[in-house]
Motif scaffolding. Sequence first.
Motif, short mmCIF file in Angstrom:
data_model
loop_
_atom_site.label_atom_id
_atom_site.label_comp_id
_atom_site.label_asym_id
_atom_site.label_seq_id
_atom_site.Cartn_x
_atom_site.Cartn_y
_atom_site.Cartn_z
N LEU A 119 0.94 -1.12 -0.31
CA LEU A 119 0.08 0.15 -0.12
C LEU A 119 0.96 1.25 0.08
CD1 LEU A 119 -2.86 -0.93 2.52
CD2 LEU A 119 -2.76 -1.22 0.08
N ASP A 120 0.63 2.28 -1.02
CA ASP A 120 1.30 3.15 -0.98
C ASP A 120 0.65 4.78 -0.43
OD1 ASP A 120 2.61 5.62 -1.74
OD2 ASP A 120 2.60 5.10 -4.13
N PHE A 121 1.32 4.94 0.74
CA PHE A 121 0.72 6.06 1.66
C PHE A 121 1.11 7.32 1.39
CE2 PHE A 121 -0.20 2.04 3.91
CZ PHE A 121 -1.67 2.17 4.21
N THR A 122 1.94 7.54 0.19
CA THR A 122 2.44 8.79 -0.17
C THR A 122 1.70 9.65 -1.08
OG1 THR A 122 3.62 7.96 -1.93
CG2 THR A 122 4.53 7.63 0.32
N ALA A 123 0.62 9.50 -1.40
CA ALA A 123 -0.06 10.08 -2.61
C ALA A 123 -1.38 11.00 -2.17
CB ALA A 123 -0.57 9.07 -3.70
N GLY A 124 -1.08 11.54 -0.94
CA GLY A 124 -2.31 12.63 -0.23
C GLY A 124 -3.18 11.50 0.58
N ASP A 125 -4.49 11.83 0.60
CA ASP A 125 -5.32 11.36 1.19
C ASP A 125 -5.89 10.14 0.73
OD1 ASP A 125 -7.12 12.31 -0.39
OD2 ASP A 125 -8.15 13.49 1.10
N ARG A 126 -5.48 9.67 -0.27
CA ARG A 126 -6.02 8.39 -0.98
C ARG A 126 -5.04 7.41 -1.37
NH1 ARG A 126 -11.30 8.44 -2.29
NH2 ARG A 126 -12.45 10.33 -2.46
N LEU A 127 -5.12 6.06 -1.39
CA LEU A 127 -4.43 5.35 -1.95
C LEU A 127 -4.36 4.98 -3.58
CD1 LEU A 127 -4.96 2.27 0.90
CD2 LEU A 127 -3.07 4.18 0.75
N GLU A 128 -3.94 5.99 -4.01
CA GLU A 128 -3.99 6.35 -5.56
C GLU A 128 -3.53 5.28 -6.33
OE1 GLU A 128 -5.68 8.52 -6.95
OE2 GLU A 128 -6.16 10.19 -5.50
N HIS A 129 -2.55 4.71 -6.05
CA HIS A 129 -1.57 3.68 -6.68
C HIS A 129 -2.04 2.14 -6.26
CE1 HIS A 129 0.49 7.10 -7.90
NE2 HIS A 129 0.83 7.57 -6.94
N ASN A 130 -3.21 1.92 -5.73
CA ASN A 130 -3.47 0.73 -5.28
C ASN A 130 -4.77 0.26 -5.90
OD1 ASN A 130 -1.45 1.59 -2.59
ND2 ASN A 130 -0.90 -0.38 -3.68
N ARG A 131 -5.19 -0.96 -6.01
CA ARG A 131 -6.27 -1.48 -6.25
C ARG A 131 -6.79 -2.50 -5.13
NH1 ARG A 131 -8.50 -6.34 -9.10
NH2 ARG A 131 -6.31 -7.12 -9.31
N GLY A 132 -7.65 -1.83 -4.16
CA GLY A 132 -8.38 -2.76 -3.20
C GLY A 132 -7.15 -3.08 -2.21
N VAL A 133 -7.69 -3.97 -1.27
CA VAL A 133 -6.62 -4.01 0.07
C VAL A 133 -6.76 -5.49 0.25
CG1 VAL A 133 -6.18 -3.59 2.29
CG2 VAL A 133 -6.77 -1.55 0.85
N LEU A 134 -5.87 -6.27 0.48
CA LEU A 134 -5.71 -7.72 1.20
C LEU A 134 -5.15 -7.90 2.28
CD1 LEU A 134 -6.24 -10.54 0.67
CD2 LEU A 134 -4.48 -10.98 -0.77
N VAL A 135 -5.54 -8.20 3.47
CA VAL A 135 -4.98 -8.41 4.50
C VAL A 135 -5.18 -9.96 5.16
CG1 VAL A 135 -5.19 -7.80 7.00
CG2 VAL A 135 -5.91 -6.20 5.20
N SER A 136 -3.90 -10.39 5.48
CA SER A 136 -3.89 -11.81 5.71
C SER A 136 -2.94 -12.07 7.23
CB SER A 136 -3.42 -12.69 4.82
OG SER A 136 -2.08 -12.46 4.39
N ASN A 137 -2.98 -13.26 7.67
CA ASN A 137 -2.40 -13.92 8.42
C ASN A 137 -0.81 -14.12 7.92
OD1 ASN A 137 -2.78 -16.12 7.04
ND2 ASN A 137 -3.38 -17.46 8.88
N GLY A 138 -0.72 -14.13 6.78
CA GLY A 138 0.75 -14.42 6.06
C GLY A 138 0.60 -15.58 5.22
N PRO A 139 0.27 -16.82 5.68
CA PRO A 139 0.46 -18.17 5.10
C PRO A 139 -0.52 -18.20 3.86
CG PRO A 139 0.67 -18.38 7.44
CD PRO A 139 0.27 -17.11 7.16
N LEU A 140 -1.45 -17.45 3.82
CA LEU A 140 -2.95 -17.64 3.07
C LEU A 140 -2.73 -16.61 1.88
CD1 LEU A 140 -5.44 -18.37 5.58
CD2 LEU A 140 -4.60 -20.07 3.80
N HIS A 141 -1.67 -15.59 2.19
CA HIS A 141 -1.69 -14.47 1.26
C HIS A 141 -1.57 -14.97 -0.15
CE1 HIS A 141 -1.83 -10.13 1.64
NE2 HIS A 141 -1.16 -10.21 0.50
N ASP A 142 -0.44 -15.56 -0.46
CA ASP A 142 -0.06 -15.78 -1.89
C ASP A 142 -1.14 -16.52 -2.75
OD1 ASP A 142 2.27 -14.27 -1.96
OD2 ASP A 142 3.45 -15.87 -1.51
#
Length: 346
Positions: A313-336
């Motif tokens: 996630l790119d938090f450098t583009a103002g108040d929005r995540l302009e350079h990202n498509r959605g968000v995926l959060v995981s415990n790690g093993p299931l992410h890929d």
Amino acid sequence: MAATYPEPSSARLPVDRSVTNPANILPVSSLLETEIGLIRDAVRRAARLCVTSAAASQFWYEKREREPVTAADFGAQAVLLRALIAVVPDDAVLAEECSADLVRAGADVVAGVTTAVAAAVEGAVTKEQVLGWIDHRGGGGNRVWAIDPIDGTKGLLRGDQYAIAVGLIEDGQPVFGALGCPRLELSGMHGVLVWGGPRLGTFVESLGGGKVRPLVVSGVADPGRARILGSVEVAHGDPELLQRVVERVGIGGGWVRIDSQAKYAAVAAGMADLYLRPRNRDDWRERVWDHAAGAAIVAGAGGRITDLDGLPLDFTAGDRLEHNRGVLVSNGPLHDRVLRALAEIG
């Protein structure tokens, strides 16, 4: 029974190293340690305002993008920014609310918010101070505080989950987050404060005070046992895509929809293993304050956060995540595995 909110015994960082792994807790600067104590106190006070003030039910209206705002949103933001001004007045701030919207609601509402803020901070305040705190945006530099005074306002209004969210971004990376979740039950506590970051570890305590306990993500690697979270609001995601991911990956532990960044807290605590937030339309970009605090907390608990293409996630583009498509959060093993499924679905 509603939680009570006694004053914390100290503004210092209360890490009980006898119940956590010292190797995971790196030394922090005295400034950050002070900030953490003050933010925990401020989040408690903001939560108290939201829980005890009748303002939230007395007034609300739809603002930009048809999102509701309540008097409690304004009051909580004033409480949080008052705390930041006291210790880091020159740090930059990204915050959801502005005083112009409160003023537009009328003098009676402004007066009600001022009274609620005075009760929360336990001192006399003026309406001018409250309006100034709401609009405080600090200066420049590499440190940015992302504030969502009530993340999940619709959840608050319908009696479901919501969170008071404060995140600190340094050099474009979330390094600390705090989530006050008055309606979340976690580690045997109802109404919790979850806080931490990638160099700190992640912890939970009651909003009413008490023992601080460490949190870690689950170790679930079998999709058949995995639990996935999605947003309640259809406008905040794509339920059809989420269902396709569940089927393709073989996620068998259940799919639960809850409001707010409480979802990040649930993943950090191992209550759930995945949180998927697709974009519901091509032109939508997520707000920074909807993810900064939660991202720091999950990272501190050992989890992983990317967009749906596997990018950080790119938090450098103002108040929005302009350079990202959605968000995926995981415990790690299931992410890929989930990322592969998303790529196959297209």
